[in-house]
Design a protein around this motif. Structure first.
Motif, PDB file in Angstrom:
ATOM      1  N   GLU A  66      28.288 -26.339 -67.172  1.00  0.00           N
ATOM      2  CA  GLU A  66      26.842 -26.129 -67.211  1.00  0.00           C
ATOM      3  C   GLU A  66      26.263 -26.480 -68.586  1.00  0.00           C
ATOM      4  O   GLU A  66      25.161 -27.040 -68.688  1.00  0.00           O
ATOM      5  N   GLU A  67      27.021 -26.170 -69.631  1.00  0.00           N
ATOM      6  CA  GLU A  67      26.555 -26.411 -70.987  1.00  0.00           C
ATOM      7  C   GLU A  67      26.860 -27.815 -71.488  1.00  0.00           C
ATOM      8  O   GLU A  67      26.597 -28.139 -72.646  1.00  0.00           O
ATOM      9  N   THR A  70      23.959 -18.332 -63.064  1.00  0.00           N
ATOM     10  CA  THR A  70      22.655 -18.475 -62.428  1.00  0.00           C
ATOM     11  C   THR A  70      22.761 -19.520 -61.324  1.00  0.00           C
ATOM     12  O   THR A  70      23.832 -20.105 -61.102  1.00  0.00           O
ATOM     13  N   SER A  71      21.644 -19.776 -60.669  1.00  0.00           N
ATOM     14  CA  SER A  71      21.627 -20.797 -59.623  1.00  0.00           C
ATOM     15  C   SER A  71      21.881 -22.186 -60.196  1.00  0.00           C
ATOM     16  O   SER A  71      22.215 -23.122 -59.455  1.00  0.00           O
ATOM     17  N   ASP A  72      21.746 -22.343 -61.503  1.00  0.00           N
ATOM     18  CA  ASP A  72      21.998 -23.637 -62.143  1.00  0.00           C
ATOM     19  C   ASP A  72      23.456 -23.821 -62.548  1.00  0.00           C
ATOM     20  O   ASP A  72      23.833 -24.904 -63.006  1.00  0.00           O
ATOM     21  N   THR A  73      24.267 -22.777 -62.423  1.00  0.00           N
ATOM     22  CA  THR A  73      25.672 -22.870 -62.842  1.00  0.00           C
ATOM     23  C   THR A  73      26.495 -23.558 -61.765  1.00  0.00           C
ATOM     24  O   THR A  73      26.565 -23.077 -60.629  1.00  0.00           O
ATOM     25  N   PRO A  74      27.132 -24.693 -62.075  1.00  0.00           N
ATOM     26  CA  PRO A  74      28.026 -25.313 -61.088  1.00  0.00           C
ATOM     27  C   PRO A  74      29.277 -24.462 -60.933  1.00  0.00           C
ATOM     28  O   PRO A  74      29.910 -24.093 -61.929  1.00  0.00           O
ATOM     29  N   LYS A 124      30.794 -22.361 -66.820  1.00  0.00           N
ATOM     30  CA  LYS A 124      29.786 -22.311 -67.875  1.00  0.00           C
ATOM     31  C   LYS A 124      29.947 -23.470 -68.852  1.00  0.00           C
ATOM     32  O   LYS A 124      28.949 -24.010 -69.367  1.00  0.00           O
TER      33      LYS A 124
END
Length: 341
Positions: free
Chosen positions: A74-75, A18-22, A71
């Motif tokens: 991101e997590e 998503t747009s939030d995934t670096p 991911k």
């Protein structure tokens, strides 16, 4: 990043980001699809070689690792971990270094080619070798990852499989259609699983041909192999994590999974180097060996072979038996004498 931006930049609309995934990338993907005139003549079909050795760490593993590590960051993971026969460790260590997080690698002692081990070491991974097989190393890594909250980045990680689908999308983009056959080595079986899922995702269905080494052929034999042995260290795996995915790829595509001997693998390895100009690691040649061994049942149409890793991953095999000549006097005459000129 200018130009090609990596697998996520190219295919993010098909990936679980998503747009939030670096985006943690080294510019992986976009590897060449190289015509193989000598092979084509031998099998009387057009053969194209998808050279995954051109990825940043020299193997196809980078396609999935960019997604898995992105991911993981991101997590909130502080580290990633993997068991490996070599290529996964090199890729995980490189992408973890790029992300600024830790990397733990568990390796079966004495079973990893020197070039791959050198990569993991220099990228700063914490390395533990165990007295056992890859399958033992994977079981340990799974247990420790769950216990310590580290992101496991072996191919049982669905993000790895998602990213590895991109090889099928690149082939389809280049050809404008599916090949008749897509052939590749089978070790832990994530690659054949992912490649088939990639084709299915865009409505294509080539026959998937997978090849195991005869000494490490659990899918062919129908049961795990306790002590797998083969010169092709990258596929020296006795109980593939993606076994069912490989079987599904074979059955759903009308393909095949069979075994090739080490002698056949090394013959294909030599052929690729001396006739097609491509130095690959031995496991990479298993798909080509399988196509050669099964040429009589090839369907009409284009054949694509995935060459999974660069030959410099395994320098010992590359020079084995070749011998380094003794030096001669530094004169044109002495060199000409050796050459018989």
């Amino acid at each position: 990043m200018t130009g090609w931006g990596g697998v996520i930049a190219a295919y993010g609309h098909r990936l679980p980001v998503t747009s939030d995934t670096p985006i943690i990338t080294l510019g992986e993907g976009n590897t060449p699809l190289i015509p193989a005139p000598h092979l084509s003549a031998l099998v009387e079909r057009e053969v194209l070689l998808k050279f995954e050795g051109a990825n940043p760490t020299g193997s196809f593993k980078d396609r999935g690792m960019t997604v898995a590590v992105s991911k993981a960051v991101e997590e909130g993971a502080a580290a990633v971990a993997c068991a490996s026969t070599g290529n996964t460790s090199a890729s995980a260590a490189a992408y973890a270094a790029r992300a600024g997080i830790g990397c733990v690698v568990v390796l079966p002692a004495g079973k990893v080619a020197l070039g791959k081990l050198a990569q993991a070491v220099r990228h700063g991974a914490r390395i533990v070798t165990v007295s056992g097989s890859f399958d033992d190393a994977l079981a340990i890594t799974i247990a420790l990852s769950r216990r310590h909250g580290v992101a496991l980045v072996n191919s049982i990680n669905p993000y790895r499989i998602a990213g590895q689908q991109s090889v099928a999308w690149e082939v389809a983009d280049a050809l404008g259609r599916a090949p008749a056959v897509h052939a590749l080595p089978v070790g832990n079986a994530g690659n054949i699983t992912a490649t088939w899922l990639g084709y299915r995702a865009v409505g294509l269905a080539p026959a998937m041909w997978g090849f195991q080494a005869a000494g490490a052929a659990p899918i062919v034999e129908g049961h795990p192999v306790a002590r797998p042995e083969t010169i092709a260290t990258a596929i020296r795996i006795g109980n593939p994590a993606s076994w069912q995915g490989a079987v599904a790829a074979r059955d759903e595509s009308g393909g095949r999974i069979t075994a090739v001997s080490d002698e056949q693998i090394l013959a294909a390895y030599d052929l690729l180097a001396t006739r097609e100009g491509l130095l690959v690691e031995p496991a990479s040649a298993a798909g080509v060996a399988g196509v050669l061994a099964n040429r009589s049942v090839l369907p009409d149409g284009v054949v694509v072979c995935t060459l999974t890793g660069h030959g410099l991953k395994d320098p010992d095999t590359a020079i084995a038996g070749m011998g380094i000549p003794e030096p001669v006097a530094a004169t044109p005459e002495a060199v000409a004498e050796v050459l018989g000129w």
